[in-house]
Motif scaffolding. Structure first.
Motif, PDB file in Angstrom:
ATOM      1  N   ILE A 223      23.532  36.915  33.905  1.00  0.00           N
ATOM      2  CA  ILE A 223      22.366  36.291  33.702  1.00  0.00           C
ATOM      3  C   ILE A 223      21.164  37.072  34.478  1.00  0.00           C
ATOM      4  O   ILE A 223      20.042  37.113  34.085  1.00  0.00           O
ATOM      5  N   LYS A 226      19.880  40.095  33.067  1.00  0.00           N
ATOM      6  CA  LYS A 226      18.708  39.731  31.892  1.00  0.00           C
ATOM      7  C   LYS A 226      17.250  39.054  32.197  1.00  0.00           C
ATOM      8  O   LYS A 226      16.643  39.116  31.351  1.00  0.00           O
ATOM      9  N   ASP A 227      17.299  38.517  33.318  1.00  0.00           N
ATOM     10  CA  ASP A 227      16.204  37.895  33.839  1.00  0.00           C
ATOM     11  C   ASP A 227      16.227  37.864  35.371  1.00  0.00           C
ATOM     12  O   ASP A 227      16.424  36.876  36.248  1.00  0.00           O
ATOM     13  N   GLU A 230      13.701  35.346  37.252  1.00  0.00           N
ATOM     14  CA  GLU A 230      13.630  33.860  36.956  1.00  0.00           C
ATOM     15  C   GLU A 230      12.477  33.508  36.120  1.00  0.00           C
ATOM     16  O   GLU A 230      11.702  32.510  36.427  1.00  0.00           O
ATOM     17  N   ASN A 232      13.050  33.137  32.824  1.00  0.00           N
ATOM     18  CA  ASN A 232      13.470  32.619  31.608  1.00  0.00           C
ATOM     19  C   ASN A 232      14.988  32.048  32.099  1.00  0.00           C
ATOM     20  O   ASN A 232      14.856  30.978  32.633  1.00  0.00           O
ATOM     21  N   ILE A 233      16.021  32.882  31.475  1.00  0.00           N
ATOM     22  CA  ILE A 233      17.369  32.144  31.347  1.00  0.00           C
ATOM     23  C   ILE A 233      17.687  32.032  33.012  1.00  0.00           C
ATOM     24  O   ILE A 233      18.497  31.320  33.157  1.00  0.00           O
ATOM     25  N   ARG A 234      17.419  32.501  33.941  1.00  0.00           N
ATOM     26  CA  ARG A 234      17.923  32.627  35.406  1.00  0.00           C
ATOM     27  C   ARG A 234      17.644  31.152  35.704  1.00  0.00           C
ATOM     28  O   ARG A 234      18.352  30.915  36.646  1.00  0.00           O
ATOM     29  N   PHE A 236      18.605  28.556  34.399  1.00  0.00           N
ATOM     30  CA  PHE A 236      19.829  27.926  34.327  1.00  0.00           C
ATOM     31  C   PHE A 236      20.487  27.855  35.323  1.00  0.00           C
ATOM     32  O   PHE A 236      21.425  27.090  35.465  1.00  0.00           O
ATOM     33  N   LYS A 332      25.418  25.381  27.207  1.00  0.00           N
ATOM     34  CA  LYS A 332      24.059  25.424  26.564  1.00  0.00           C
ATOM     35  C   LYS A 332      23.021  24.796  27.536  1.00  0.00           C
ATOM     36  O   LYS A 332      22.824  23.590  27.144  1.00  0.00           O
TER      37      LYS A 332
END
Length: 357
Positions: A223, A226-227, A230, A232-234, A236, A332
């Motif tokens: 994660i 990809k980010d 933070e 976007n998906i971080r 999560f 998800k």
């Protein structure tokens, strides 16, 4: 040895997970540093500081100790460590080693990020919880009004994880670390979750622990790559953290471990998720697992309005509206805005449910 590589915008770094590697720190130090400054706490240093120092081949090596616990992530300790670094004449070619749990890692990492505008540091985690905090480059100190409000994104040069240091952990620290592992499973890996939920924490073997840490670190590393910042998906990874951080701030840092607070926060997020998406998302299974492993699930006597106000100080809040990470399905996660009225209703119901006999 389990090994992972994390790629960031500034550099890549390795994560090493094995037994007894604390004696071989020099093998994992790539550069020739002018001096090394080890920061640890008063619980870890008596156990492992000498082990680390015997494995370092340099003459200019210094160390200091902070009081253990979340309360040490404050501006006074930060300033004291900066002063020591200056007095010992550290320079831009110096290295800081963070030997300890998440508190030491966050604090020492923030010192490294800001000393002379940034020097190298290495994480040597000694708690299960630190598998999460030592990966990803988030470094920070707390403000009395909010957790981790003063900080930076500053990746380490390596993470060296000797699982033998985890044998001395008290029960509350094992609970704390496994809450974050459960969190990672909920947001990214249903199969991993199925491995964890039947576990009794008191009976976990070293081989199981190494495997669980590797899986948790891999989820976090994937994660973060990809980010990194933070955007976007971080976000999560903050599943369970909105209420957790508010609880920590309201109760006083150190009254409950971070992971134990996250456990309560995850349970709360699952309750909302099941209501919003009208499906079973393992709320009952998680509640049973937490109860069976002696997590402190009481919300104590913290008022709901105070909790909501504290949640508004969370870094994810925008325009005074609280954002929470929920699950639309296992694996998800989604970020959802919630009104004060919604939160008040959910918290009231949740608090009543946890306090029921």
């Amino acid at each position: 040895m389990n090994e992972l590589v994390v790629h960031t915008s500034t550099h890549s770094y390795n994560i090493y997970i094995d037994e007894q590697i604390r004696y071989q720190i020099s093998k994992f130090i790539a550069n020739d540093y002018s001096s090394i400054f080890i920061i640890s706490d008063d619980q870890v240093a008596p156990l492992y500081l000498d082990d680390i120092m015997t494995g370092i081949e340099t003459e200019r090596i210094f160390h200091t100790v902070i009081p253990s616990g979340e309360a040490s992530k404050n501006i006074d300790q930060y300033y004291r460590l900066q002063t020591i670094a200056m007095e010992k004449k550290l320079d831009r070619r110096s290295l800081i080693i963070a030997l300890g749990g998440g508190v030491v890692g966050d604090l020492a990492g923030f010192v490294a990020a800001t000393f002379m505008r940034g020097i190298d540091y290495i994480q040597v985690p000694t708690t299960i919880l630190a598998h999460d905090s030592s990966v990803g480059g988030k470094v920070a100190i707390n403000h009395e009004l909010g957790k981790n409000m003063i900080g930076n994104f500053y990746p380490p040069k390596a993470v060296i994880y000797d699982v033998n240091t985890l044998k001395t952990l008290p029960d509350h620290e094992i609970r704390s670390g496994y809450a974050e592992l459960i969190k990672e499973a909920f947001i990214a890996n249903a199969e991993f979750l199925q491995q964890l939920l039947p576990l009794t924490l008191a009976t976990i073997s070293n081989d199981q622990l190494k495997d669980h840490l590797f899986q948790g670190v891999k989820i976090k590393a994937d994660i973060v790559e990809k980010d990194e910042k933070e955007l976007n998906i971080r976000k999560f990874l903050n599943f369970g953290h909105t209420l957790a951080h508010a609880l920590e701030a309201e109760l006083g840092y150190g009254k409950i471990t971070h992971g134990e607070a996250v456990a309560i926060g995850m349970l709360f997020a699952l309750k909302i998720s099941e209501h919003k998406y009208n499906k079973s998302l393992y709320y009952d299974q998680l509640l049973n697992w937490l109860q069976g492993n002696n997590y402190p699930l009481s919300l104590f006597h913290t008022g709901i309005d105070q909790l909501i106000n504290a949640m508004k100080l969370d870094k994810k809040a925008q325009y005074q509206q609280i954002q929470m990470v929920l699950l639309s399905s296992i694996g998800k996660p989604v970020v959802v805005n919630l009104t004060d009225d919604e939160l008040h209703s959910y918290l009231q119901s949740f608090k009543k449910e946890l306090s029921a006999p």
